[in-house]
Design a protein around this motif. Structure first.
Motif, PDB file in Angstrom:
ATOM      1  N   ALA A   1     -10.621 -19.390  19.433  1.00  0.00           N
ATOM      2  CA  ALA A   1     -10.228 -17.907  18.877  1.00  0.00           C
ATOM      3  C   ALA A   1     -10.607 -16.999  19.995  1.00  0.00           C
ATOM      4  O   ALA A   1      -9.520 -15.940  20.428  1.00  0.00           O
ATOM      5  CB  ALA A   1     -10.686 -17.629  17.492  1.00  0.00           C
ATOM      6  N   GLN A   2     -11.937 -16.932  20.535  1.00  0.00           N
ATOM      7  CA  GLN A   2     -12.411 -15.890  21.445  1.00  0.00           C
ATOM      8  C   GLN A   2     -11.475 -16.052  22.587  1.00  0.00           C
ATOM      9  O   GLN A   2     -10.949 -15.026  23.375  1.00  0.00           O
ATOM     10  CB  GLN A   2     -13.839 -16.021  21.732  1.00  0.00           C
ATOM     11  CG  GLN A   2     -14.223 -14.860  22.553  1.00  0.00           C
ATOM     12  CD  GLN A   2     -15.771 -14.947  22.494  1.00  0.00           C
ATOM     13  OE1 GLN A   2     -16.410 -16.090  22.729  1.00  0.00           O
ATOM     14  NE2 GLN A   2     -16.460 -13.688  22.611  1.00  0.00           N
ATOM     15  N   ASP A   3     -11.146 -17.274  23.173  1.00  0.00           N
ATOM     16  CA  ASP A   3     -10.403 -17.589  24.450  1.00  0.00           C
ATOM     17  C   ASP A   3      -9.142 -17.010  24.545  1.00  0.00           C
ATOM     18  O   ASP A   3      -8.556 -16.288  25.179  1.00  0.00           O
ATOM     19  CB  ASP A   3     -10.200 -19.101  24.839  1.00  0.00           C
ATOM     20  CG  ASP A   3     -11.547 -19.808  25.043  1.00  0.00           C
ATOM     21  OD1 ASP A   3     -12.456 -19.122  25.745  1.00  0.00           O
ATOM     22  OD2 ASP A   3     -11.780 -21.025  24.922  1.00  0.00           O
ATOM     23  N   LEU A   4      -8.528 -17.203  23.198  1.00  0.00           N
ATOM     24  CA  LEU A   4      -7.092 -16.780  22.982  1.00  0.00           C
ATOM     25  C   LEU A   4      -7.100 -15.160  22.914  1.00  0.00           C
ATOM     26  O   LEU A   4      -5.973 -14.541  23.594  1.00  0.00           O
ATOM     27  CB  LEU A   4      -6.353 -17.299  21.654  1.00  0.00           C
ATOM     28  CG  LEU A   4      -6.439 -18.850  21.657  1.00  0.00           C
ATOM     29  CD1 LEU A   4      -6.021 -19.221  20.208  1.00  0.00           C
ATOM     30  CD2 LEU A   4      -5.572 -19.389  22.747  1.00  0.00           C
ATOM     31  N   THR A   5      -8.039 -14.654  22.356  1.00  0.00           N
ATOM     32  CA  THR A   5      -8.264 -13.075  22.281  1.00  0.00           C
ATOM     33  C   THR A   5      -8.202 -12.648  23.697  1.00  0.00           C
ATOM     34  O   THR A   5      -7.609 -11.756  24.116  1.00  0.00           O
ATOM     35  CB  THR A   5      -9.239 -12.647  21.381  1.00  0.00           C
ATOM     36  OG1 THR A   5      -9.069 -13.086  20.030  1.00  0.00           O
ATOM     37  CG2 THR A   5      -9.368 -11.348  21.492  1.00  0.00           C
TER      38      THR A   5
ATOM     39  N   GLY B   1       7.849 -11.913   9.762  1.00  0.00           N
ATOM     40  CA  GLY B   1       7.530 -11.319  10.961  1.00  0.00           C
ATOM     41  C   GLY B   1       6.662 -10.182  11.066  1.00  0.00           C
ATOM     42  O   GLY B   1       6.198  -9.636  11.919  1.00  0.00           O
ATOM     43  N   ARG B   2       6.035  -9.948   9.710  1.00  0.00           N
ATOM     44  CA  ARG B   2       4.982  -8.967   9.458  1.00  0.00           C
ATOM     45  C   ARG B   2       3.790  -9.334  10.156  1.00  0.00           C
ATOM     46  O   ARG B   2       3.352 -10.349   9.683  1.00  0.00           O
ATOM     47  CB  ARG B   2       4.975  -8.198   8.337  1.00  0.00           C
ATOM     48  CG  ARG B   2       4.079  -7.181   7.791  1.00  0.00           C
ATOM     49  CD  ARG B   2       3.919  -6.860   6.614  1.00  0.00           C
ATOM     50  NE  ARG B   2       3.448  -7.770   5.768  1.00  0.00           N
ATOM     51  CZ  ARG B   2       2.288  -8.212   5.223  1.00  0.00           C
ATOM     52  NH1 ARG B   2       1.220  -7.175   5.557  1.00  0.00           N
ATOM     53  NH2 ARG B   2       1.700  -9.148   4.531  1.00  0.00           N
ATOM     54  N   ALA B   3       3.003  -8.581  10.940  1.00  0.00           N
ATOM     55  CA  ALA B   3       1.697  -9.143  11.547  1.00  0.00           C
ATOM     56  C   ALA B   3       0.577  -8.988  10.294  1.00  0.00           C
ATOM     57  O   ALA B   3       0.536  -7.867   9.430  1.00  0.00           O
ATOM     58  CB  ALA B   3       1.093  -8.143  12.489  1.00  0.00           C
ATOM     59  N   VAL B   4       0.066 -10.047   9.963  1.00  0.00           N
ATOM     60  CA  VAL B   4      -0.911 -10.133   8.836  1.00  0.00           C
ATOM     61  C   VAL B   4      -2.320 -10.055   9.388  1.00  0.00           C
ATOM     62  O   VAL B   4      -3.453  -9.837   8.729  1.00  0.00           O
ATOM     63  CB  VAL B   4      -0.749 -11.290   7.938  1.00  0.00           C
ATOM     64  CG1 VAL B   4       0.606 -11.168   7.253  1.00  0.00           C
ATOM     65  CG2 VAL B   4      -1.033 -12.463   8.632  1.00  0.00           C
ATOM     66  N   LEU B   5      -2.531 -10.380  10.490  1.00  0.00           N
ATOM     67  CA  LEU B   5      -3.897 -10.465  11.233  1.00  0.00           C
ATOM     68  C   LEU B   5      -3.864 -10.364  12.594  1.00  0.00           C
ATOM     69  O   LEU B   5      -2.846 -11.007  13.446  1.00  0.00           O
ATOM     70  CB  LEU B   5      -4.506 -11.632  11.177  1.00  0.00           C
ATOM     71  CG  LEU B   5      -6.109 -11.792  11.418  1.00  0.00           C
ATOM     72  CD1 LEU B   5      -7.097 -10.719  10.632  1.00  0.00           C
ATOM     73  CD2 LEU B   5      -6.656 -13.478  11.117  1.00  0.00           C
ATOM     74  N   THR B   6      -4.415  -9.385  13.267  1.00  0.00           N
ATOM     75  CA  THR B   6      -4.381  -9.298  14.774  1.00  0.00           C
ATOM     76  C   THR B   6      -5.595  -9.231  15.430  1.00  0.00           C
ATOM     77  O   THR B   6      -6.672  -8.812  14.823  1.00  0.00           O
ATOM     78  CB  THR B   6      -3.373  -7.879  15.284  1.00  0.00           C
ATOM     79  OG1 THR B   6      -4.163  -6.842  14.688  1.00  0.00           O
ATOM     80  CG2 THR B   6      -2.083  -7.727  14.690  1.00  0.00           C
ATOM     81  N   PHE B   7      -5.591  -9.353  16.730  1.00  0.00           N
ATOM     82  CA  PHE B   7      -6.859  -9.527  17.224  1.00  0.00           C
ATOM     83  C   PHE B   7      -6.613  -8.986  18.805  1.00  0.00           C
ATOM     84  O   PHE B   7      -5.931  -9.499  19.661  1.00  0.00           O
ATOM     85  CB  PHE B   7      -7.446 -11.125  17.665  1.00  0.00           C
ATOM     86  CG  PHE B   7      -7.819 -11.707  16.406  1.00  0.00           C
ATOM     87  CD1 PHE B   7      -9.114 -11.798  15.813  1.00  0.00           C
ATOM     88  CD2 PHE B   7      -6.884 -12.525  15.937  1.00  0.00           C
ATOM     89  CE1 PHE B   7      -9.408 -12.221  14.742  1.00  0.00           C
ATOM     90  CE2 PHE B   7      -7.012 -13.114  14.752  1.00  0.00           C
ATOM     91  CZ  PHE B   7      -8.352 -13.305  13.982  1.00  0.00           C
TER      92      PHE B   7
END
Length: 73
Positions: free
Chosen positions: A29-33, A50-56
């Motif tokens: 997850a850290q790599d993707l961020t 299409g609503r963002a429920v979690l963003t990094f």
């Protein structure tokens, strides 16, 4: 962005190390961020509408102060 630039953004020693992670499917997850940040975008999980429920990383709070929740660690 070159593979070398992206590898550097991920803290990897060589572009080959980036290719190895890709081939193994071992991005964290850290790599993707970090990839998203290097590309100037945010990583987001969206619901069926299409609503963002979690963003990094988390977007700033409505009051202009940084949000404390939903940040990647």
């Amino acid at each position: 962005m070159s593979r070398a630039d992206l590898a550097q953004a991920l803290g990897l020693s060589t572009p080959q190390a980036l290719s190895n992670k890709y081939n193994r499917g071992s991005f964290t997850a850290q790599d993707l961020t970090r990839i998203a940040q290097a590309c100037g975008v945010r990583l987001a999980f969206v619901d069926d509408t299409g609503r963002a429920v979690l963003t990094f990383p988390a977007p700033p709070a409505d009051d202009g102060s940084p949000a404390d929740d939903a940040q990647a660690k």
